[in-house]
Scaffold this active site. Structure first.
Site, PDB file in Angstrom:
ATOM      1  N   PHE A   1       0.803  -1.230   0.000  1.00  0.00           N
ATOM      2  CA  PHE A   1       0.000   0.000   0.000  1.00  0.00           C
ATOM      3  C   PHE A   1       0.832   1.275   0.000  1.00  0.00           C
ATOM      4  O   PHE A   1       0.343   2.333  -0.377  1.00  0.00           O
ATOM      5  CB  PHE A   1      -0.947   0.017   1.216  1.00  0.00           C
ATOM      6  CG  PHE A   1      -0.276   0.388   2.522  1.00  0.00           C
ATOM      7  CD1 PHE A   1       0.006   1.714   2.825  1.00  0.00           C
ATOM      8  CD2 PHE A   1       0.095  -0.582   3.444  1.00  0.00           C
ATOM      9  CE1 PHE A   1       0.633   2.057   4.014  1.00  0.00           C
ATOM     10  CE2 PHE A   1       0.726  -0.245   4.633  1.00  0.00           C
ATOM     11  CZ  PHE A   1       0.996   1.085   4.915  1.00  0.00           C
TER      12      PHE A   1
ATOM     13  N   LYS B   1      -0.875  -6.744  -9.605  1.00  0.00           N
ATOM     14  CA  LYS B   1      -1.902  -6.939  -8.567  1.00  0.00           C
ATOM     15  C   LYS B   1      -1.539  -5.936  -7.464  1.00  0.00           C
ATOM     16  O   LYS B   1      -0.717  -6.215  -6.601  1.00  0.00           O
ATOM     17  CB  LYS B   1      -1.869  -8.380  -8.050  1.00  0.00           C
ATOM     18  CG  LYS B   1      -3.167  -8.876  -7.434  1.00  0.00           C
ATOM     19  CD  LYS B   1      -3.695  -8.057  -6.283  1.00  0.00           C
ATOM     20  CE  LYS B   1      -2.969  -8.263  -4.996  1.00  0.00           C
ATOM     21  NZ  LYS B   1      -3.406  -7.325  -3.908  1.00  0.00           N
TER      22      LYS B   1
ATOM     23  N   GLU C   1      -4.939  -3.873  -2.352  1.00  0.00           N
ATOM     24  CA  GLU C   1      -6.376  -3.569  -2.412  1.00  0.00           C
ATOM     25  C   GLU C   1      -6.690  -2.280  -1.650  1.00  0.00           C
ATOM     26  O   GLU C   1      -7.791  -1.742  -1.785  1.00  0.00           O
ATOM     27  CB  GLU C   1      -7.198  -4.752  -1.882  1.00  0.00           C
ATOM     28  CG  GLU C   1      -6.962  -5.136  -0.428  1.00  0.00           C
ATOM     29  CD  GLU C   1      -5.740  -6.036  -0.206  1.00  0.00           C
ATOM     30  OE1 GLU C   1      -4.736  -5.902  -0.937  1.00  0.00           O
ATOM     31  OE2 GLU C   1      -5.795  -6.849   0.731  1.00  0.00           O
TER      32      GLU C   1
ATOM     33  N   SER D   1       5.056  -7.158   3.332  1.00  0.00           N
ATOM     34  CA  SER D   1       5.574  -7.515   4.655  1.00  0.00           C
ATOM     35  C   SER D   1       6.321  -8.851   4.599  1.00  0.00           C
ATOM     36  O   SER D   1       6.085  -9.676   3.697  1.00  0.00           O
ATOM     37  CB  SER D   1       4.409  -7.607   5.637  1.00  0.00           C
ATOM     38  OG  SER D   1       3.496  -8.579   5.178  1.00  0.00           O
TER      39      SER D   1
ATOM     40  N   CYS E   1       9.612   1.095   3.950  1.00  0.00           N
ATOM     41  CA  CYS E   1      10.531   0.011   4.319  1.00  0.00           C
ATOM     42  C   CYS E   1      11.949   0.528   4.532  1.00  0.00           C
ATOM     43  O   CYS E   1      12.789  -0.188   5.046  1.00  0.00           O
ATOM     44  CB  CYS E   1      10.547  -1.055   3.233  1.00  0.00           C
ATOM     45  SG  CYS E   1      11.289  -0.465   1.720  1.00  0.00           S
TER      46      CYS E   1
ATOM     47  N   GLU F   1       8.858  -4.401  13.365  1.00  0.00           N
ATOM     48  CA  GLU F   1       8.618  -3.310  12.417  1.00  0.00           C
ATOM     49  C   GLU F   1       7.283  -2.678  12.807  1.00  0.00           C
ATOM     50  O   GLU F   1       6.229  -3.277  12.602  1.00  0.00           O
ATOM     51  CB  GLU F   1       8.541  -3.863  10.983  1.00  0.00           C
ATOM     52  CG  GLU F   1       8.272  -2.770   9.962  1.00  0.00           C
ATOM     53  CD  GLU F   1       8.134  -3.282   8.531  1.00  0.00           C
ATOM     54  OE1 GLU F   1       7.493  -4.336   8.323  1.00  0.00           O
ATOM     55  OE2 GLU F   1       8.650  -2.618   7.633  1.00  0.00           O
TER      56      GLU F   1
HETATM   57  P1  NAD Z   1       1.263  -6.748   2.857  1.00  0.00           P
HETATM   58  O1  NAD Z   1       2.280  -7.829   2.949  1.00  0.00           O
HETATM   59  O2  NAD Z   1       0.117  -6.792   3.786  1.00  0.00           O
HETATM   60  O3  NAD Z   1       0.622  -6.717   1.375  1.00  0.00           O
HETATM   61  C1  NAD Z   1       1.427  -6.730   0.218  1.00  0.00           C
HETATM   62  C2  NAD Z   1       0.649  -7.402  -0.910  1.00  0.00           C
HETATM   63  O4  NAD Z   1       0.359  -8.745  -0.555  1.00  0.00           O
HETATM   64  C3  NAD Z   1      -0.689  -6.735  -1.212  1.00  0.00           C
HETATM   65  O5  NAD Z   1      -0.859  -6.666  -2.609  1.00  0.00           O
HETATM   66  C4  NAD Z   1      -1.704  -7.649  -0.564  1.00  0.00           C
HETATM   67  O6  NAD Z   1      -2.936  -7.680  -1.239  1.00  0.00           O
HETATM   68  C5  NAD Z   1      -1.041  -9.006  -0.660  1.00  0.00           C
HETATM   69  N1  NAD Z   1      -1.410  -9.902   0.448  1.00  0.00           N
HETATM   70  C6  NAD Z   1      -1.819  -9.546   1.687  1.00  0.00           C
HETATM   71  N2  NAD Z   1      -2.026 -10.634   2.435  1.00  0.00           N
HETATM   72  C7  NAD Z   1      -1.732 -11.705   1.662  1.00  0.00           C
HETATM   73  C8  NAD Z   1      -1.728 -13.113   1.888  1.00  0.00           C
HETATM   74  N3  NAD Z   1      -2.071 -13.645   3.072  1.00  0.00           N
HETATM   75  N4  NAD Z   1      -1.345 -13.915   0.875  1.00  0.00           N
HETATM   76  C9  NAD Z   1      -0.981 -13.399  -0.312  1.00  0.00           C
HETATM   77  N5  NAD Z   1      -0.972 -12.073  -0.574  1.00  0.00           N
HETATM   78  C10 NAD Z   1      -1.330 -11.234   0.394  1.00  0.00           C
HETATM   79  O7  NAD Z   1       2.061  -5.368   2.963  1.00  0.00           O
HETATM   80  P2  NAD Z   1       1.485  -3.894   3.116  1.00  0.00           P
HETATM   81  O8  NAD Z   1       0.916  -3.749   4.479  1.00  0.00           O
HETATM   82  O9  NAD Z   1       0.651  -3.536   1.953  1.00  0.00           O
HETATM   83  O10 NAD Z   1       2.838  -3.040   3.004  1.00  0.00           O
HETATM   84  C11 NAD Z   1       3.671  -2.771   4.090  1.00  0.00           C
HETATM   85  C12 NAD Z   1       4.806  -3.755   4.185  1.00  0.00           C
HETATM   86  O11 NAD Z   1       5.547  -3.764   2.964  1.00  0.00           O
HETATM   87  C13 NAD Z   1       5.817  -3.367   5.261  1.00  0.00           C
HETATM   88  O12 NAD Z   1       6.227  -4.515   5.942  1.00  0.00           O
HETATM   89  C14 NAD Z   1       6.973  -2.768   4.461  1.00  0.00           C
HETATM   90  O13 NAD Z   1       8.227  -2.826   5.087  1.00  0.00           O
HETATM   91  C15 NAD Z   1       6.926  -3.610   3.240  1.00  0.00           C
HETATM   92  N6  NAD Z   1       7.594  -2.945   2.113  1.00  0.00           N
HETATM   93  C16 NAD Z   1       8.812  -3.434   1.753  1.00  0.00           C
HETATM   94  C17 NAD Z   1       9.509  -2.809   0.738  1.00  0.00           C
HETATM   95  C18 NAD Z   1      10.861  -3.312   0.336  1.00  0.00           C
HETATM   96  O14 NAD Z   1      11.367  -2.850  -0.660  1.00  0.00           O
HETATM   97  N7  NAD Z   1      11.472  -4.236   1.052  1.00  0.00           N
HETATM   98  C19 NAD Z   1       8.953  -1.711   0.079  1.00  0.00           C
HETATM   99  C20 NAD Z   1       7.690  -1.257   0.460  1.00  0.00           C
HETATM  100  C21 NAD Z   1       7.022  -1.891   1.489  1.00  0.00           C
END
Ligand code: NAD
Length: 493
Positions: free
Chosen positions: A157, A181, A184, A234, A289, A384
């Protein structure tokens, strides 16, 4: 007064972009809430297996033609996309801000970082000339980069424009058909970019967007016609997506979460340090991140800490710092600050009781908090938190600071604030994190350098963006050629 953000005037009825057509399946929909107001700004489909099958089929059909289009021709379309991004910069920045809660200035910077990747991808036509060599008399060997096929990007997000653009400008330029994708929680910037990709002239199916959550991601990971999965999000989800995609023999690169440490030494330049630290942990409301969230104070740096606290007090909500993505995350962060205090940390700055920017009282606002005298066994030093909360631990020397980082499961960013070159070099060489900053709070590598962490911040080889991205989205074919019999033939010729 200029408006802080333009929220959509009427609810957006988001659709999937499948084979160049916007399609709205009739099933369940996902409500999209703006963190600015706490109100719905529209909805998108909760895509099913049938939608995933359709988007993959559209991409597969497009790939058959697109892979044969010469790189220079593909690049011409990318140039037009770049022009459209710049033409629509303000509109994209406001939409990105409206759905993810960051300030418009931060959202604009995110789009522009995406443009930088478009520019890198456009330069491949001049830089990536493959390699040819005469390996034996009359025998040449040539390397060609080949696209993988239908590839998928799953994004978080916190950067609705930028993180998808870490992937697709490079992926499509090297000849893949890319399916995005998006999160959401922030689906509309992705759709707008999808329309701009069509307007630029990318053929239907070369770039697609499909909405949904866990089920949609799993269907994409399992689909036999998907060749590679790029993921950013994450750590637990990165790990599970990586395991799922690779269990089917797909290529996967999954970037996860982080807990970025930064060392501050007594000799650090006060202006550079205070500015770098405050921007890093409050930028994007700490939902980044690369945010520096654990300060490791080496020796007596109390005067610098006082300055950091004072400077942070001046951060204006809605102008310098945006909102928290959702109510649940806001509540969790409020509880995290309380827990830090309960565990024995000193609350040097309490951002919990704050005033929302005028007109956005329903949003998820939280001013920055600073927890000092934190010890490494406390939750706030390890987890985090993903919000504007800075934890400060005190250590006696650099080796103790580096030892803390080595106990962390994450390895995204690590910064050192010092005026001594030898100290900076020592830290850079001994840190286990993959992206190091010297007097830089957010050490994001710019193109053509690649982005990617270590330890549990990244699953898979390669990096995103730059040359790492080119390697990830292609495979190499080696062609060995001879046109005439050679008099000195050996087994090699
Ligand atoms: P998230 O892991 O909740 O969601 C990321 C994606 O995974 C979304 O598209 C979501 O729809 C999908 N998703 C969610 N639950 C899922 C599941 N159970 N199975 C499969 N897909 C699923 O992450 P977020 O809350 O949207 O973003 C924040 C996180 O992203 C933080 O931990 C941040 O550190 C990390 N992040 C990392 C980087 C990097 O470069 N390392 C960059 C940006 C964000």
């Amino acid at each position: 007064m200029t408006k802080l953000v333009n929220l959509p005037e009427s609810p957006i009825e988001g659709a999937n972009l499948i084979a160049g057509e916007w399609q709205k399946p009739s099933g369940e929909r996902i409500d999209v809430i703006s963190p600015w107001s706490g109100e719905s700004i529209g909805s998108v489909p909760q895509s099913t297996q049938a939608d995933v099958d359709a988007v993959v089929a559209g991409a597969k059909a497009a790939f058959a033609e697109w892979r044969r289009v010469p790189l220079r021709e593909r690049t011409q379309i990318l140039y037009r996309f770049r022009e459209l991004l710049l033409e629509h910069l303000e509109e994209l920045a406001h939409l990105d801000s409206a759905e993810c809660g960051k300030t418009v200035a931060e959202a604009r910077a995110g789009v522009l970082k995406g443009v930088e990747i478009v520019e890198f991808a456009a330069s491949l036509q001049n830089m990536d000339d493959g390699a040819t060599m005469e390996v034996s008399r009359g025998v040449t060997c040539e390397t060609r980069r080949e696209p993988l096929g239908v590839v998928v990007g799953i994004t978080p997000f916190n950067f609705p424009a930028m993180v998808p653009m870490w992937m697709y400008p490079i992926a499509v330029t090297v000849g893949n058909a890319f399916i995005l994708k998006p999160s959401e929680k922030v689906p509309f910037t992705a759709n707008r970019m999808g329309q701009l990709m069509l307007d630029a002239g990318f053929p239907p199916g070369v770039f697609s967007v499909i909405h949904g959550g866990k089920e949609t991601v799993e269907a994409l990971c399992d689909h036999p016609d998907v060749e590679a999965v790029g993921f950013v999000g994450s750590t637990p989800i990165a790990k599970s997506v990586y395991a799922r995609a690779t269990s089917h023999g797909k290529r996967a690169l999954c970037l996860g979460g982080a807990k970025n440490h930064f060392i501050v030494l007594p000799d650090a330049d006060p202006d550079v340090t205070v500015d770098g630290v405050v921007r890093s942990f409050t930028g994007c409301a700490g939902q980044r991140c690369m945010a520096a969230s654990l300060m490791v104070a080496v020796g007596d740096v109390d005067p610098l800490i006082e300055k950091i606290v004072e400077h942070t007090r001046g951060v204006r909500l809605g102008v310098d710092m945006g909102a928290i993505i959702e109510k649940r995350a806001h509540e969790r962060l409020v509880a995290d600050v309380a827990q830090g205090e309960r565990e024995g940390a000193k609350l040097a700055l309490d951002g919990r009781d704050t005033t929302a920017p005028e007109g956005f009282e329903g949003g998820y606002w939280l001013a920055p908090s600073i927890l000092d005298q934190v010890t490494f066994d406390m939750e706030c030093a390890n987890r985090e938190l993903f919000g504007p909360v800075l934890s400060i631990v005190h250590v006696k020397d650099i080796d103790e600071a580096l030892a803390l980082q080595s106990r962390s499961p994450y390895g995204n960013a690590y910064s050192v604030f010092t005026t001594r070159g030898a100290t900076a070099r020592y830290v850079a060489e001994n840190s286990e994190a993959a992206m190091i900053g010297v007097n830089i709070g957010v050490p994001v590598p710019r193109e053509p350098f690649s982005f990617g962490g270590s330890k549990q911040s990244k699953f898979g080889s390669h990096d995103m963006t730059g040359w790492g991205g080119v390697d990830f989205w292609t495979w190499t074919k080696k062609i060995t050629t001879k046109w005439s019999l050679q008099p000195d033939a050996t087994w090699m010729s």
